[in-house]
Write a protein that holds these residues in place. Structure first.
Motif, mmCIF file in Angstrom:
data_model
loop_
_atom_site.group_PDB
_atom_site.id
_atom_site.type_symbol
_atom_site.label_atom_id
_atom_site.label_comp_id
_atom_site.label_asym_id
_atom_site.label_seq_id
_atom_site.Cartn_x
_atom_site.Cartn_y
_atom_site.Cartn_z
ATOM 1 N N LEU A 69 0.844 -1.200 0.000
ATOM 2 C CA LEU A 69 0.000 0.000 0.000
ATOM 3 C C LEU A 69 0.875 1.245 0.000
ATOM 4 O O LEU A 69 1.896 1.298 0.701
ATOM 5 C CB LEU A 69 -0.910 0.027 1.221
ATOM 6 N N CYS A 70 0.442 2.251 -0.775
ATOM 7 C CA CYS A 70 1.094 3.567 -0.789
ATOM 8 C C CYS A 70 0.063 4.588 -0.341
ATOM 9 O O CYS A 70 -0.983 4.750 -0.986
ATOM 10 C CB CYS A 70 1.619 3.896 -2.182
ATOM 11 N N ALA A 71 0.321 5.253 0.751
ATOM 12 C CA ALA A 71 -0.638 6.189 1.331
ATOM 13 C C ALA A 71 -0.020 7.579 1.419
ATOM 14 O O ALA A 71 1.191 7.728 1.612
ATOM 15 C CB ALA A 71 -1.084 5.723 2.708
ATOM 16 N N LEU A 72 -0.881 8.568 1.298
ATOM 17 C CA LEU A 72 -0.454 9.968 1.380
ATOM 18 C C LEU A 72 -0.340 10.370 2.841
ATOM 19 O O LEU A 72 -1.215 10.057 3.663
ATOM 20 C CB LEU A 72 -1.462 10.852 0.660
ATOM 21 N N LYS A 73 0.726 11.034 3.183
ATOM 22 C CA LYS A 73 0.926 11.476 4.556
ATOM 23 C C LYS A 73 -0.237 12.361 4.998
ATOM 24 O O LYS A 73 -0.616 13.311 4.327
ATOM 25 C CB LYS A 73 2.234 12.271 4.660
ATOM 26 N N GLY A 74 -0.825 11.983 6.150
ATOM 27 C CA GLY A 74 -1.967 12.720 6.683
ATOM 28 C C GLY A 74 -3.305 12.144 6.271
ATOM 29 O O GLY A 74 -4.342 12.575 6.778
ATOM 30 N N ASP A 140 4.825 5.349 10.226
ATOM 31 C CA ASP A 140 3.923 4.197 10.126
ATOM 32 C C ASP A 140 4.367 3.212 9.059
ATOM 33 O O ASP A 140 3.637 2.241 8.768
ATOM 34 C CB ASP A 140 2.494 4.671 9.804
ATOM 35 N N GLU A 141 5.502 3.410 8.450
ATOM 36 C CA GLU A 141 5.979 2.508 7.397
ATOM 37 C C GLU A 141 6.475 1.188 8.025
ATOM 38 O O GLU A 141 7.611 1.087 8.495
ATOM 39 C CB GLU A 141 7.084 3.174 6.578
ATOM 40 N N LYS A 156 -2.304 -21.061 17.299
ATOM 41 C CA LYS A 156 -2.340 -19.636 16.940
ATOM 42 C C LYS A 156 -1.901 -19.510 15.480
ATOM 43 O O LYS A 156 -1.111 -20.300 14.983
ATOM 44 C CB LYS A 156 -1.409 -18.824 17.831
ATOM 45 N N PHE A 157 -2.449 -18.483 14.839
ATOM 46 C CA PHE A 157 -2.114 -18.330 13.426
ATOM 47 C C PHE A 157 -1.695 -16.889 13.142
ATOM 48 O O PHE A 157 -2.284 -15.945 13.666
ATOM 49 C CB PHE A 157 -3.304 -18.711 12.545
ATOM 50 N N LEU A 158 -0.668 -16.733 12.303
ATOM 51 C CA LEU A 158 -0.155 -15.418 11.883
ATOM 52 C C LEU A 158 -0.160 -15.359 10.362
ATOM 53 O O LEU A 158 0.438 -16.211 9.696
ATOM 54 C CB LEU A 158 1.261 -15.206 12.415
ATOM 55 N N GLY A 159 -0.858 -14.364 9.830
ATOM 56 C CA GLY A 159 -0.893 -14.191 8.374
ATOM 57 C C GLY A 159 0.369 -13.497 7.894
ATOM 58 O O GLY A 159 0.399 -12.268 7.758
ATOM 59 N N PHE A 160 1.382 -14.292 7.634
ATOM 60 C CA PHE A 160 2.682 -13.747 7.213
ATOM 61 C C PHE A 160 3.021 -14.294 5.828
ATOM 62 O O PHE A 160 2.792 -15.481 5.576
ATOM 63 C CB PHE A 160 3.766 -14.126 8.223
ATOM 64 N N PRO A 161 3.548 -13.481 4.914
ATOM 65 C CA PRO A 161 3.849 -12.045 5.043
ATOM 66 C C PRO A 161 2.567 -11.223 4.980
ATOM 67 O O PRO A 161 1.576 -11.634 4.400
ATOM 68 C CB PRO A 161 4.737 -11.769 3.838
ATOM 69 N N GLY A 162 2.638 -10.034 5.597
ATOM 70 C CA GLY A 162 1.467 -9.173 5.668
ATOM 71 C C GLY A 162 1.494 -8.033 4.645
ATOM 72 O O GLY A 162 2.077 -8.160 3.567
ATOM 73 N N VAL A 163 0.864 -6.911 5.017
ATOM 74 C CA VAL A 163 0.734 -5.738 4.138
ATOM 75 C C VAL A 163 1.861 -4.758 4.459
ATOM 76 O O VAL A 163 2.009 -4.342 5.616
ATOM 77 C CB VAL A 163 -0.630 -5.054 4.327
ATOM 78 N N THR A 164 2.615 -4.391 3.441
ATOM 79 C CA THR A 164 3.703 -3.423 3.610
ATOM 80 C C THR A 164 3.193 -2.025 3.261
ATOM 81 O O THR A 164 2.716 -1.800 2.138
ATOM 82 C CB THR A 164 4.903 -3.777 2.713
ATOM 83 N N LEU A 165 3.296 -1.089 4.196
ATOM 84 C CA LEU A 165 2.796 0.288 4.015
ATOM 85 C C LEU A 165 3.957 1.232 3.736
ATOM 86 O O LEU A 165 4.954 1.242 4.458
ATOM 87 C CB LEU A 165 2.041 0.749 5.264
ATOM 88 N N THR A 166 3.792 2.039 2.677
ATOM 89 C CA THR A 166 4.754 3.089 2.333
ATOM 90 C C THR A 166 4.028 4.431 2.376
ATOM 91 O O THR A 166 2.930 4.558 1.810
ATOM 92 C CB THR A 166 5.352 2.865 0.935
ATOM 93 N N VAL A 167 4.607 5.388 3.048
ATOM 94 C CA VAL A 167 3.991 6.712 3.200
ATOM 95 C C VAL A 167 4.751 7.711 2.351
ATOM 96 O O VAL A 167 5.991 7.744 2.354
ATOM 97 C CB VAL A 167 3.994 7.162 4.677
#
Length: 464
Positions: A69-74, A140-141, A156-167
């Motif tokens: 995901l690429c998100a705009l700061k703010g 938050d990256e 227990k379960f972990l969804g790996f790899p997950g979502v990588t966030l870039t701001v």
């Protein structure tokens, strides 16, 4: 002969061995094929059983809608995921976490410093579980993963790899040099591709630019104009408050509106000093000036000074301005130098004419005043003599009793002899009253003022 026989024996032996090798290879191939025929059905059976188990929900699975995901700061970003679980287990808790580390206990994102008031979980009965993160920051990256806790501690379960966030932030990019008349493209750039394919808005000097509903991240100026100079911003529609930093566009152009001014203005007298000044509008500023008289170059400064000017300096002058973009010539101006002697003669004549005019005006005023004074004096003398004579003739003794009650009033009529005229003309004659103060011989009791006498004076009418 012996050699030939030996060669034949060797060839026969080699042929027999080769046939034996081929026979052994064929047997191995047949054996391997038989084994494969037995293994393939077993694998197909095992695969079908695994598919059945998965369909029945007997194993874990997590699927994210986007892994990057690429998100705009703010801005606000959503991370969506779905999951399946073994039917034998019950989900006791589910949450998101960042940067999971093997062997380290997972921490709910809501309990991480700086996230509690910006995180919200969204889910439903269809096993959709989403994360909404508001006011995204550069810090938050991280990688965001989905964690499920069941009724069994070891399950227990972990969804790996997950979502990588870039701001990212918005930034306006402009060419290094912008020249009037050329094509200029401004780009609203980011460090990553925004995930939602947003529409962009452009601003110039804090005013929205009408781009004919073009929501692209580029702004094209063609042809570029000098008044395109200004401060530019861009923003994503829906997040207009999150504008990019302002970027100044500086449009360069060659000199324009070149003009020449002469000081002092008006007629130039031989022997005086004159300054010619060249003015223009240019960006960058003018670097070189060139002065021309006719076709001859006479100077290379912004101003051209002529001291003790002579008549041969008369002529047409113009200047040429140049900068790194181009050059422009001014319109020619004519400089006229007057002869000094002629100028002095004209000045003397003008002074003489002014003096004569003043003298004539003064003389006329004096004569008019004398004439007016003479006529007034003569008129007053005639009136005074006529009234005095009539007053003396009519001054007779009156009874004391009558004088005691009222002042004496006398009227005198003075008529100049003339030809007989009609009664209509006489009616239009002017009647004048004169106030005459006459001192009495006797003083009347309780009366302290002089007597007032009136005299009627008739002047002939102008009617003939």
């Amino acid at each position: 002969m012996w050699c030939s026989l030996t060669l034949l024996i060797c060839q026969h032996v080699t042929r027999q061995k080769w046939m034996q090798v081929q026979l052994l290879a064929s047997e191995e191939i047949i054996d391997l094929s038989l084994r494969m025929l037995l293994i393939i059905p077993f694998q197909l059976l095992l695969f079908s059983q695994l598919m059945i188990l998965r369909a029945l929900g007997n194993e874990w699975s997590v699927k994210y809608s986007q892994l990057n995901l690429c998100a705009l700061k703010g801005s606000t970003v959503f991370m969506n995921g779905t999951y399946t679980q073994p039917t034998r287990l019950t989900v006791m808790n589910r949450f998101w976490l960042i940067n999971p580390v093997q062997g380290k206990e997972s921490t709910d994102l809501r309990n991480e410093p700086g996230y509690s008031d910006r995180v919200k979980y969204l889910g439903d009965e269809q096993k959709h579980f989403s994360l909404r993160l508001s006011d995204v920051k550069k810090t938050d990256e991280h990688m965001y993963c989905f964690r499920i806790i069941t009724n069994k501690d070891k399950e227990k379960f972990l969804g790996f790899p997950g979502v990588t966030l870039t701001v990212t932030e918005l930034r306006v990019e402009t060419p290094e040099k912008v020249v009037e008349g050329n094509k200029t493209i401004l780009v609203c750039s980011t460090t990553c591709s925004l995930s939602d394919a947003p529409a962009f808005i452009w601003y110039k000097n804090n005013h929205t630019i009408d781009t004919n509903k073009n929501n692209s991240n580029t702004l094209t100026l063609h042809p570029t104009k000098a008044d395109d100079t200004g401060s530019y911003n861009c923003a994503v529609r829906g997040y207009e408050q999150l504008r990019s930093p302002a970027r100044t566009l500086n449009v360069r152009y060659r000199p324009k509106n070149v003009s020449v001014s002469i000081s002092p203005s008006g007629e130039i007298v031989e022997g005086s000093s004159v300054t010619l000044t060249c003015s223009s509008d240019a960006n960058p500023p003018v670097e070189n000036y060139t002065w021309f008289k006719g076709k001859a170059s006479v100077g290379n400064e912004k101003t051209y000074n002529i001291s003790k000017i002579r008549t041969e300096h008369s002529g047409e002058y113009k200047c040429k301005c140049s900068n790194e973009v181009g050059h422009q010539d001014s319109i020619g101006v004519t400089l006229t130098v007057a002869d000094g002697q002629n100028k002095m003669l004209k000045a003397v004549i003008a002074v003489i004419i002014a003096c004569l005019s003043s003298f004539s005006l003064v003389l006329t005023v004096v004569l008019l005043r004398k004439k007016k004074k003479y006529c007034w004096s003569e008129e007053r003398t005639v009136k005074h003599d006529n009234v005095a004579a009539q007053s003396a003739a009519n001054d007779a003794p009156q009874s004391n009793s009558h004088l005691a009650n009222q002042d004496e009033v006398q009227y005198a009529s003075i008529v100049h002899s003339r030809k007989a005229e009609s009664s209509a003309v006489r009616a239009t004659e002017q009647v004048l009253y004169a106030s005459i103060q006459h001192q009495r011989d006797k003083v009347v009791k309780n009366h302290q003022e002089d007597d007032v006498q009136y005299a009627t004076v008739h002047f002939p009418s102008s009617h003939k």
